[in-house]
Design an enzyme around this catalytic site. Structure first.
Site, PDB file in Angstrom:
ATOM      1  N   GLN A 223      -7.949   2.135   5.127  1.00  0.00           N
ATOM      2  CA  GLN A 223      -8.747   1.729   6.281  1.00  0.00           C
ATOM      3  C   GLN A 223     -10.219   1.505   5.950  1.00  0.00           C
ATOM      4  OE1 GLN A 223      -7.676   0.845   9.226  1.00  0.00           O
ATOM      5  NE2 GLN A 223      -5.539   1.354   8.799  1.00  0.00           N
TER       6      GLN A 223
ATOM      7  N   SER B 190      -4.517  -1.281   0.623  1.00  0.00           N
ATOM      8  CA  SER B 190      -3.532  -2.286   0.999  1.00  0.00           C
ATOM      9  C   SER B 190      -4.245  -3.557   1.426  1.00  0.00           C
ATOM     10  CB  SER B 190      -2.657  -1.761   2.150  1.00  0.00           C
ATOM     11  OG  SER B 190      -1.591  -2.630   2.418  1.00  0.00           O
ATOM     12  N   ALA B 191      -3.874  -4.693   0.833  1.00  0.00           N
ATOM     13  CA  ALA B 191      -4.638  -5.931   1.014  1.00  0.00           C
ATOM     14  C   ALA B 191      -4.634  -6.443   2.443  1.00  0.00           C
ATOM     15  CB  ALA B 191      -4.089  -7.003   0.076  1.00  0.00           C
ATOM     16  N   HIS B 192      -3.546  -6.235   3.168  1.00  0.00           N
ATOM     17  CA  HIS B 192      -3.504  -6.809   4.521  1.00  0.00           C
ATOM     18  C   HIS B 192      -4.424  -6.082   5.493  1.00  0.00           C
ATOM     19  CE1 HIS B 192      -0.477  -3.600   5.082  1.00  0.00           C
ATOM     20  NE2 HIS B 192      -0.764  -3.679   6.362  1.00  0.00           N
TER      21      HIS B 192
ATOM     22  N   GLY C 249       0.817  -1.208   0.000  1.00  0.00           N
ATOM     23  CA  GLY C 249       0.000   0.000   0.000  1.00  0.00           C
ATOM     24  C   GLY C 249       0.847   1.254   0.000  1.00  0.00           C
ATOM     25  N   THR C 250       1.967   1.206   0.717  1.00  0.00           N
ATOM     26  CA  THR C 250       2.879   2.357   0.738  1.00  0.00           C
ATOM     27  C   THR C 250       3.415   2.655  -0.656  1.00  0.00           C
ATOM     28  OG1 THR C 250       3.522   2.006   3.049  1.00  0.00           O
ATOM     29  CG2 THR C 250       5.086   3.191   1.638  1.00  0.00           C
TER      30      THR C 250
ATOM     31  N   CYS D  11       5.937   6.984  23.377  1.00  0.00           N
ATOM     32  CA  CYS D  11       6.631   5.988  24.187  1.00  0.00           C
ATOM     33  C   CYS D  11       6.705   4.632  23.487  1.00  0.00           C
ATOM     34  CB  CYS D  11       5.897   5.804  25.508  1.00  0.00           C
ATOM     35  SG  CYS D  11       5.504   7.325  26.360  1.00  0.00           S
TER      36      CYS D  11
END
Length: 492
Positions: free
Chosen positions: A177, A194-196, A69-70, A322
Site C-alpha cells: 500500500q 504488488s504492481a497493480h 504480490g501474494t 456482509c
C-alpha cells in the site's frame, strides 16, 4: 463513475500502458537466450529491475519479480523462515497483516513452527515496545506491513527495523500500500509489493531480499529470478510496472498530489460524522496513508450500502462480513475492536477531482438513510437507541428472562427490578442483531440488561462496538444452546 477503490487496484498508469504495448513488440523473447531478441528482452528486464530497486531503496540484484504480490509474500516468508531454521521457528506478525501474510503464517504453523500475533491499538497500530517484548532468541522472522490496507494506518516500521537489527532478526515489510507514495524507511531485510497497487498491470509482484539476509527458496528450484520465483518472466508486464513506478517517482508533483489527496481525505473524515448519524471513522487520523479513509455506519447492511453507492456512481470497498462472502468480519476491524457493519473504505486515485468528493458527501447521507429505512431503522432513532416501532420482519423477538412479563406490557413497565430482556436474533445477520438490541434497550430500566442471542460471528464484534458508541455497558458473552448470548447493561 467515480472510482474510489485504488487500495484494491489502481487504474493503469498512462505511462504503463505505453510501455506495455512497446514491450509486447520488443520483450517477447526468452531473456536467458544469447541471440539478439533474447538480449533485447534481457536488457528490458534488467532496466526494469534497476528501476524497481531504486524505487524501494535496494540493489538491483536484491530484487526479483513474481507473478503476484501474494506470491512475493509467500516466497519471502517461507524463504526467510527456512533460511533461519537453525536460529528458531518462531514467527511474529501483527494482527492486521494482509491475508497473504496470515496464510503463510498458518502454513508455517501447520508445518510445526510457531507464531505470535501482535495486538494493535484501536487505530490499528502496533506498539514498537510490544515487538521488542515479543522478540526472543528463537524468533526467526518478524512481518510488519508498512501501512494497513483497510484503514490506512502507518506502522512504526523504522523503529521495529532497528529493534530487529539489534536482535539480529530479519524484518519482512509488506509495502503493497505504501510503495506508490515513497520508499519504506528503515533497515528492513525483506520487502514485498504488488504492481497493480501503483498503476502497473496486475500479475506482477516484487520481492526484495537484502544482502546478508539468510534466505532459502522453497519448492522446486528454478534457474530464473535467482531461484526465488519460478517460470518465464512476464517481461512486458514487468516493464510496464517499472515504468509506472518510475513515472510516479520522477513526477515532481507527486508530493503535492499526496498532500492534496490528504486534504480531501481530511474533509471526508470530518464531514461524514457530521452528515451521517452514528458513524465511526476508524484508523489513525494522522499517521496514515494520504489517500485512504474508512468509516462504519451503525444499523446498515454493508452489501446494500455498497450496491446503493455503486448505483449512485461511486466504486468503494468494504471490510464488512456482509460483503466478504463469509460470516466473519474483517480480521483487521476485529483486531482493532471497532464497528464492522456498514463499513466503507474510500481510497482516492491520483487526480481525484474535488467535485467528486463533494458529490460523494452529498450522496452518502441519502444512501445511508435509505438503507436504514429499508431495515426498519427510524430516522428519529438514528442518534440514540432505536426505540420506535419497526416492520414485523425486523422487530426484535424480545422476551424477559426467567419467564418475566412480556416486554412492553404494563406489568413489566411497573417492575423496575424485573430481569432483563432476551432478544432472539438467531439466524439473523448483520446488522439486524444490533438493530434489535438498540430497539430493546429502551424497554429495560437503567441498570437493567438486554441479552442478545446471535449465531452471527459479527455480533461478537459489533455489539461491544455499539455499546462504546452508545455509552452502554457491555457485560460480556456467555455460551448458549446456539451461538452465543451477549449481555448489555443499560447506563442511560
Amino acid at each position: 463513475m467515480a472510482y474510489f477503490d485504488t487500495a484494491s487496484a489502481a487504474p493503469l498508469h498512462p505511462v504503463a500502458r505505453e510501455a506495455l504495448l512497446a514491450a509486447l513488440d520488443e520483450g517477447w523473447a526468452d531473456p536467458a537466450r544469447l541471440y539478439r531478441e533474447g538480449r533485447r528482452a534481457r536488457m528490458l528486464l534488467d532496466a526494469a529491475r534497476e528501476t524497481a530497486a531504486e524505487a524501494v531503496g535496494c540493489r538491483p540484484d536484491e530484487v526479483v519479480f513474481t507473478p503476484s504480490g501474494t506470491q512475493a509474500v509467500h516466497a519471502g516468508v517461507s524463504g526467510a523462515l527456512a533460511g533461519r531454521r537453525r536460529a528458531g521457528r518462531r514467527l511474529l506478525h501483527s494482527a492486521v497483516e494482509h491475508s497473504s501474510v496470515l496464510h503463510a503464517a498458518e502454513a508455517h504453523e501447520a508445518a510445526g513452527g510457531s507464531r505470535v500475533e501482535l495486538a494493535v491499538d484501536r487505530s490499528g497500530r502496533v506498539a514498537a515496545d510490544d515487538v521488542a517484548a515479543a522478540l526472543a532468541p528463537d524468533t526467526a522472522l518478524v512481518c510488519l506491513q508498512s501501512a494497513n490496507h483497510e484503514v490506512g494506518t502507518e506502522q512504526p516500521v523504522e523503529e521495529v527495523a532497528a529493534l530487529c537489527r539489534e536482535a539480529a532478526v530479519p524484518l519482512l515489510v509488506d509495502a503493497a500500500q505504501s510503495v506508490p507514495w515513497g520508499p519504506v524507511p528503515g533497515a528492513w531485510s525483506l520487502l514485498t509489493a504488488s504492481a497493480h497497487k501503483w498503476g502497473g498491470p496486475p500479475g506482477v509482484g516484487l520481492l526484495a531480499v537484502r544482502k546478508g539476509t539468510r534466505f532459502a527458496p522453497q519448492g522446486p528450484r528454478d534457474e530464473r529470478e535467482s531461484g526465488r520465483s519460478a517460470g518465464f518472466e512476464n517481461i512486458p508486464a514487468v516493464v510496464a510496472a517499472a515504468a509506472a513506478l518510475r513515472a510516479l517517482r520522477a513526477d515532481p508533483g507527486t508530493g503535492a498530489e499526496a498532500e492534496r489527496l490528504r486534504r480531501l481525505v481530511d474533509r471526508i473524515r470530518a464531514r461524514v460524522p457530521e452528515l451521517v448519524p452514528d458513524v465511526e471513522v476508524v484508523g489513525d487520523p494522522v499517521r496514515r496513508l494520504p489517500h485512504l479513509v474508512t468509516f462504519s455506519c451503525l444499523y446498515v447492511d454493508g452489501e446494500a450500502l455498497l450496491h446503493e453507492l455503486d448505483r449512485a456512481g461511486f466504486s468503494v470497498s468494504s471490510g464488512s462480513s456482509c460483503t466478504s462472502g463469509t460470516l466473519t468480519p474483517s480480521h483487521v476491524l476485529r483486531a482493532m475492536g471497532v464497528l464492522s457493519e456498514g463499513n466503507v473504505r474510500v481510497s482516492l486515485p491520483y487526480g481525484t477531482a474535488e467535485a467528486e468528493v463533494d458529490r460523494f458527501l452529498e450522496v452518502l447521507p441519502r444512501v445511508v438513510h435509505s438503507v436504514r429505512e429499508r431495515l426498519g431503522v427510524p430516522a428519529s432513532g438514528a442518534g440514540g437507541a432505536v426505540a420506535d416501532a419497526a416492520p414485523q420482519d425486523t422487530r426484535a423477538a424480545a422476551r424477559p428472562e426467567a419467564a418475566a412479563p412480556a416486554a412492553g406490557s404494563a406489568e413489566a413497565s411497573e417492575t423496575a427490578e424485573a430481569p432483563g430482556l432476551v432478544v432472539d436474533s438467531l439466524g439473523k445477520r448483520c446488522p439486524i442483531p444490533v438493530i434489535e438490541l438498540a430497539k430493546a434497550i429502551g424497554e429495560v430500566p437503567v441498570g437493567g440488561t438486554v441479552t442478545v442471542l446471535s449465531d452471527d460471528e459479527a455480533a461478537r464484534q459489533d455489539i461491544p462496538a455499539w455499546c462504546a458508541m452508545r455509552d452502554q455497558e457491555y457485560a460480556g458473552e456467555r455460551a448458549a444452546e446456539r451461538g452465543a448470548a451477549y449481555v448489555v447493561r443499560r447506563r442511560a
